[in-house]
Design a protein around this motif. Structure first.
Motif, PDB file in Angstrom:
ATOM      1  N   MET A   1       0.824   9.178  10.409  1.00 52.64           N
ATOM      2  CA  MET A   1       1.329   7.821  10.643  1.00 52.64           C
ATOM      3  C   MET A   1       0.191   6.840  10.871  1.00 52.64           C
ATOM      4  O   MET A   1       0.170   5.737  10.317  1.00 52.64           O
ATOM      5  CB  MET A   1       2.261   7.842  11.860  1.00 52.64           C
ATOM      6  CG  MET A   1       2.923   6.514  12.138  1.00 52.64           C
ATOM      7  SD  MET A   1       3.998   6.017  10.772  1.00 52.64           S
ATOM      8  CE  MET A   1       4.585   4.451  11.354  1.00 52.64           C
ATOM      9  N   LEU A   2      -0.776   7.259  11.712  1.00 55.21           N
ATOM     10  CA  LEU A   2      -1.907   6.384  12.013  1.00 55.21           C
ATOM     11  C   LEU A   2      -2.730   6.114  10.755  1.00 55.21           C
ATOM     12  O   LEU A   2      -3.208   4.992  10.541  1.00 55.21           O
ATOM     13  CB  LEU A   2      -2.769   7.005  13.105  1.00 55.21           C
ATOM     14  CG  LEU A   2      -3.895   6.128  13.653  1.00 55.21           C
ATOM     15  CD1 LEU A   2      -3.339   4.841  14.235  1.00 55.21           C
ATOM     16  CD2 LEU A   2      -4.697   6.880  14.691  1.00 55.21           C
ATOM     17  N   ASN A   3      -2.894   7.144   9.912  1.00 60.43           N
ATOM     18  CA  ASN A   3      -3.629   6.958   8.666  1.00 60.43           C
ATOM     19  C   ASN A   3      -2.950   5.916   7.786  1.00 60.43           C
ATOM     20  O   ASN A   3      -3.609   5.083   7.153  1.00 60.43           O
ATOM     21  CB  ASN A   3      -3.741   8.293   7.927  1.00 60.43           C
ATOM     22  CG  ASN A   3      -4.680   9.257   8.607  1.00 60.43           C
ATOM     23  OD1 ASN A   3      -5.568   8.851   9.356  1.00 60.43           O
ATOM     24  ND2 ASN A   3      -4.480  10.546   8.383  1.00 60.43           N
ATOM     25  N   TRP A   4      -1.621   5.976   7.712  1.00 59.37           N
ATOM     26  CA  TRP A   4      -0.883   5.016   6.892  1.00 59.37           C
ATOM     27  C   TRP A   4      -1.047   3.605   7.433  1.00 59.37           C
ATOM     28  O   TRP A   4      -1.236   2.651   6.670  1.00 59.37           O
ATOM     29  CB  TRP A   4       0.591   5.407   6.854  1.00 59.37           C
ATOM     30  CG  TRP A   4       1.439   4.456   6.063  1.00 59.37           C
ATOM     31  CD1 TRP A   4       1.581   4.399   4.704  1.00 59.37           C
ATOM     32  CD2 TRP A   4       2.253   3.393   6.593  1.00 59.37           C
ATOM     33  NE1 TRP A   4       2.433   3.376   4.355  1.00 59.37           N
ATOM     34  CE2 TRP A   4       2.856   2.737   5.488  1.00 59.37           C
ATOM     35  CE3 TRP A   4       2.523   2.939   7.880  1.00 59.37           C
ATOM     36  CZ2 TRP A   4       3.719   1.669   5.642  1.00 59.37           C
ATOM     37  CZ3 TRP A   4       3.377   1.863   8.035  1.00 59.37           C
ATOM     38  CH2 TRP A   4       3.969   1.243   6.936  1.00 59.37           C
ATOM     39  N   LEU A   5      -0.988   3.452   8.747  1.00 63.63           N
ATOM     40  CA  LEU A   5      -1.156   2.132   9.351  1.00 63.63           C
ATOM     41  C   LEU A   5      -2.532   1.551   9.033  1.00 63.63           C
ATOM     42  O   LEU A   5      -2.651   0.372   8.681  1.00 63.63           O
ATOM     43  CB  LEU A   5      -0.970   2.223  10.867  1.00 63.63           C
ATOM     44  CG  LEU A   5       0.454   2.485  11.374  1.00 63.63           C
ATOM     45  CD1 LEU A   5       0.428   2.723  12.881  1.00 63.63           C
ATOM     46  CD2 LEU A   5       1.365   1.321  11.057  1.00 63.63           C
ATOM     47  N   LEU A   6      -3.559   2.374   9.158  1.00 60.15           N
ATOM     48  CA  LEU A   6      -4.908   1.900   8.876  1.00 60.15           C
ATOM     49  C   LEU A   6      -5.063   1.537   7.404  1.00 60.15           C
ATOM     50  O   LEU A   6      -5.738   0.561   7.060  1.00 60.15           O
ATOM     51  CB  LEU A   6      -5.929   2.964   9.272  1.00 60.15           C
ATOM     52  CG  LEU A   6      -6.002   3.284  10.773  1.00 60.15           C
ATOM     53  CD1 LEU A   6      -6.958   4.445  11.028  1.00 60.15           C
ATOM     54  CD2 LEU A   6      -6.421   2.057  11.577  1.00 60.15           C
ATOM     55  N   THR A   7      -4.420   2.317   6.528  1.00 58.36           N
ATOM     56  CA  THR A   7      -4.507   2.047   5.097  1.00 58.36           C
ATOM     57  C   THR A   7      -3.823   0.734   4.743  1.00 58.36           C
ATOM     58  O   THR A   7      -4.286   0.004   3.859  1.00 58.36           O
ATOM     59  CB  THR A   7      -3.871   3.201   4.303  1.00 58.36           C
ATOM     60  OG1 THR A   7      -4.504   4.429   4.667  1.00 58.36           O
ATOM     61  CG2 THR A   7      -4.027   2.990   2.812  1.00 58.36           C
ATOM     62  N   GLN A   8      -2.719   0.432   5.414  1.00 54.34           N
ATOM     63  CA  GLN A   8      -1.945  -0.764   5.076  1.00 54.34           C
ATOM     64  C   GLN A   8      -2.418  -2.025   5.783  1.00 54.34           C
ATOM     65  O   GLN A   8      -1.923  -3.114   5.479  1.00 54.34           O
ATOM     66  CB  GLN A   8      -0.470  -0.520   5.417  1.00 54.34           C
ATOM     67  CG  GLN A   8       0.176   0.567   4.599  1.00 54.34           C
ATOM     68  CD  GLN A   8      -0.034   0.357   3.109  1.00 54.34           C
ATOM     69  OE1 GLN A   8       0.275  -0.710   2.587  1.00 54.34           O
ATOM     70  NE2 GLN A   8      -0.547   1.358   2.431  1.00 54.34           N
ATOM     71  N   THR A   9      -3.350  -1.912   6.706  1.00 51.15           N
ATOM     72  CA  THR A   9      -3.790  -3.088   7.455  1.00 51.15           C
ATOM     73  C   THR A   9      -4.421  -4.140   6.551  1.00 51.15           C
ATOM     74  O   THR A   9      -4.130  -5.341   6.675  1.00 51.15           O
ATOM     75  CB  THR A   9      -4.782  -2.673   8.554  1.00 51.15           C
ATOM     76  OG1 THR A   9      -4.122  -1.805   9.481  1.00 51.15           O
ATOM     77  CG2 THR A   9      -5.291  -3.891   9.312  1.00 51.15           C
ATOM     78  N   LEU A  10      -5.277  -3.722   5.612  1.00 49.55           N
ATOM     79  CA  LEU A  10      -5.939  -4.685   4.737  1.00 49.55           C
ATOM     80  C   LEU A  10      -4.963  -5.401   3.808  1.00 49.55           C
ATOM     81  O   LEU A  10      -4.946  -6.640   3.771  1.00 49.55           O
ATOM     82  CB  LEU A  10      -7.052  -4.005   3.945  1.00 49.55           C
ATOM     83  CG  LEU A  10      -7.780  -4.905   2.934  1.00 49.55           C
ATOM     84  CD1 LEU A  10      -8.420  -6.096   3.640  1.00 49.55           C
ATOM     85  CD2 LEU A  10      -8.819  -4.119   2.147  1.00 49.55           C
ATOM     86  N   PRO A  11      -4.139  -4.680   3.026  1.00 48.48           N
ATOM     87  CA  PRO A  11      -3.200  -5.419   2.161  1.00 48.48           C
ATOM     88  C   PRO A  11      -2.221  -6.284   2.939  1.00 48.48           C
ATOM     89  O   PRO A  11      -1.861  -7.376   2.493  1.00 48.48           O
ATOM     90  CB  PRO A  11      -2.483  -4.312   1.378  1.00 48.48           C
ATOM     91  CG  PRO A  11      -2.705  -3.063   2.148  1.00 48.48           C
ATOM     92  CD  PRO A  11      -4.036  -3.224   2.811  1.00 48.48           C
ATOM     93  N   LEU A  12      -1.786  -5.811   4.110  1.00 45.67           N
ATOM     94  CA  LEU A  12      -0.884  -6.623   4.925  1.00 45.67           C
ATOM     95  C   LEU A  12      -1.580  -7.891   5.400  1.00 45.67           C
ATOM     96  O   LEU A  12      -0.977  -8.977   5.410  1.00 45.67           O
ATOM     97  CB  LEU A  12      -0.388  -5.803   6.118  1.00 45.67           C
ATOM     98  CG  LEU A  12       0.585  -6.508   7.067  1.00 45.67           C
ATOM     99  CD1 LEU A  12       1.859  -6.897   6.338  1.00 45.67           C
ATOM    100  CD2 LEU A  12       0.903  -5.622   8.263  1.00 45.67           C
ATOM    101  N   THR A  13      -2.846  -7.782   5.772  1.00 48.19           N
ATOM    102  CA  THR A  13      -3.613  -8.953   6.200  1.00 48.19           C
ATOM    103  C   THR A  13      -3.713  -9.982   5.078  1.00 48.19           C
ATOM    104  O   THR A  13      -3.508 -11.182   5.285  1.00 48.19           O
ATOM    105  CB  THR A  13      -5.021  -8.536   6.649  1.00 48.19           C
ATOM    106  OG1 THR A  13      -4.915  -7.610   7.740  1.00 48.19           O
ATOM    107  CG2 THR A  13      -5.837  -9.740   7.083  1.00 48.19           C
ATOM    108  N   LEU A  14      -4.009  -9.502   3.876  1.00 46.69           N
ATOM    109  CA  LEU A  14      -4.128 -10.413   2.737  1.00 46.69           C
ATOM    110  C   LEU A  14      -2.809 -11.125   2.456  1.00 46.69           C
ATOM    111  O   LEU A  14      -2.777 -12.336   2.212  1.00 46.69           O
ATOM    112  CB  LEU A  14      -4.580  -9.630   1.500  1.00 46.69           C
ATOM    113  CG  LEU A  14      -5.964  -8.985   1.570  1.00 46.69           C
ATOM    114  CD1 LEU A  14      -6.221  -8.133   0.335  1.00 46.69           C
ATOM    115  CD2 LEU A  14      -7.043 -10.058   1.704  1.00 46.69           C
TER     116      LEU A  14
END
Length: 401
Positions: free
Chosen positions: A1-14
């Motif tokens: 779960m934590l890996n997925w959150l970290l992976t999605q942080t950049l596209p979500l920020t953009l």
């Protein structure tokens, strides 16, 4: 779960940067209804990341050789396990605080409904109750919706204003805003550490109110718009007396003075709503966000995906008793979140002796997150009764062709 959150942080920020920066222009030229609908791009982006899609072709992967010993434990802790455990603990604590806050607000709403008195509203589709305080009106309840009205609702508003306000709350219910807010709260709880998510949630709730105004007054007369404007001004004055009127996660707040000014301005210019324009804009938003990710994806290589957890196979008891040694070569896919899937044994010496324990262990391996994952990664596991001492150099000799 934590890996997925970290992976999605950049596209979500953009995506949030695009939505927040374009929001004033879209509200002015395209209207509140389309702007509110554009927030659908956020859950769509996160759902897209969960689809089993690979954007990059499969590449070769370095072969790892793991020396196994019958005395070794089955789980080898990664060097950064303490760091990952700390991050997970902090994230869980933050999520717990968020969940506790939502539960407390829901408890307050339930308590307010218990002490509220029933108000008769002939012809209105929802039940109405009058609270003992100044907060409201707002609609609550997912199964049995109820509109909670302030204590002075009948005295403060004339009959026409009352009907418009009740229609506003009914529109929230019919449009499914309460249920959509659950999705928004889920995203905010998962990404509570992201400051843009908090700004976006506030903007999303404001756009929800603006869009509801536009829908209620889509066919209203000038007199009704004026009456509704006075009702909004009266409501914001009463909310100013309450310190808990803003930043309520579960309630539809009518906004502060700045937002109220914006609502009154938008009431004077109502734009139409085009589903085609919405679909094209959503596609453009998500597409642009994915395109902006490409430089990050291009940087992901086999060398970048480092193992963060390896579970070593247990030496089979029968093989240990027979002093059988050997090795297996396995092939597997690494998902973008770092998990291992589709483990297959492509070579086994002796045949099938170590296959089962190797597959069981490899399925628990984890790699660092990446944007694309990797297909057909390979690893060799050597099963040896007497491992070579660390002070002895090992030289692999292979036949030349």
């Amino acid at each position: 779960m934590l890996n997925w959150l970290l992976t999605q942080t950049l596209p979500l920020t953009l995506l949030l940067m695009v939505l927040l920066s374009l929001r004033p222009l879209l509200l002015h030229y395209l209207g509140a209804r389309l702007q509110y609908s554009l927030w659908l791009a956020v859950p769509l982006l996160l759902l897209w990341s969960l689809l089993p899609l690979q954007w990059m072709p499969a590449t070769d992967f370095a072969v790892y050789r793991v020396q196994l010993d019958i005395q070794q434990i089955s789980t080898e802790l990664p060097s950064d396990s303490i760091w990952m455990t700390g991050l997970l603990t902090v994230w869980l604590l933050g999520g717990g605080v968020m969940a506790l806050g939502v539960w407390q607000q829901q408890r307050d709403i339930t308590q307010a409904l218990k002490t509220a008195t029933v108000v008769r509203t002939p012809g209105f589709a929802l039940h109405c109750k009058q609270s003992q305080g100044l907060e409201g009106p707002y609609v609550t309840g997912f199964i049995q919706p109820t509109v909670l009205l302030p204590v002075d609702f009948l005295q403060r508003f004339d009959p026409e204003q009352q009907q418009l306000i009740l229609q506003h709350e009914l529109t929230h219910w019919r449009r499914g805003d309460l249920h959509v807010n659950l999705v928004a709260l889920l995203v905010l709880t998962l990404f509570w550490f992201h400051p843009l998510c908090w700004l976006a949630y506030r903007a999303y709730r404001q756009d929800q109110e603006l869009a509801c105004d536009a829908l209620v007054l889509a066919s209203a007369s000038s007199q009704q718009k004026i009456a509704y404007s006075y009702a909004l001004l009266s409501n914001v004055q009463s909310h100013a007396q309450s310190s808990t009127a803003h930043w309520q996660l579960l309630r539809n707040h009518y906004g502060d003075k700045k937002m109220m000014q914006q609502r009154l301005q938008l009431l004077q210019r109502q734009q139409g709503f085009s589903k085609t324009a919405l679909a094209l804009t959503l596609i453009a938003l998500v597409g642009a966000t994915l395109w902006l990710q490409q430089p990050v994806q291009a940087a992901d290589t086999a060398a970048d995906m480092k193992p963060i957890m390896r579970v070593e196979p247990r030496y089979p008891v029968a093989a240990a008793q027979a002093k059988t040694e050997g090795y297996i070569v396995a092939e597997f896919d690494i998902q973008p979140d770092g998990t291992v899937r589709n483990v297959q044994i492509i070579k086994s010496v002796p045949a099938q002796v170590f296959d089962k324990v190797a597959v069981t262990a490899l399925q628990q391996w984890a790699y660092s997150p990446s944007a694309t994952g990797l297909k057909q990664a390979k690893v060799q596991l050597d099963f040896a009764m007497d491992p070579v001492s660390s002070d002895i150099e090992r030289v692999e000799v292979s036949p030349t062709h």
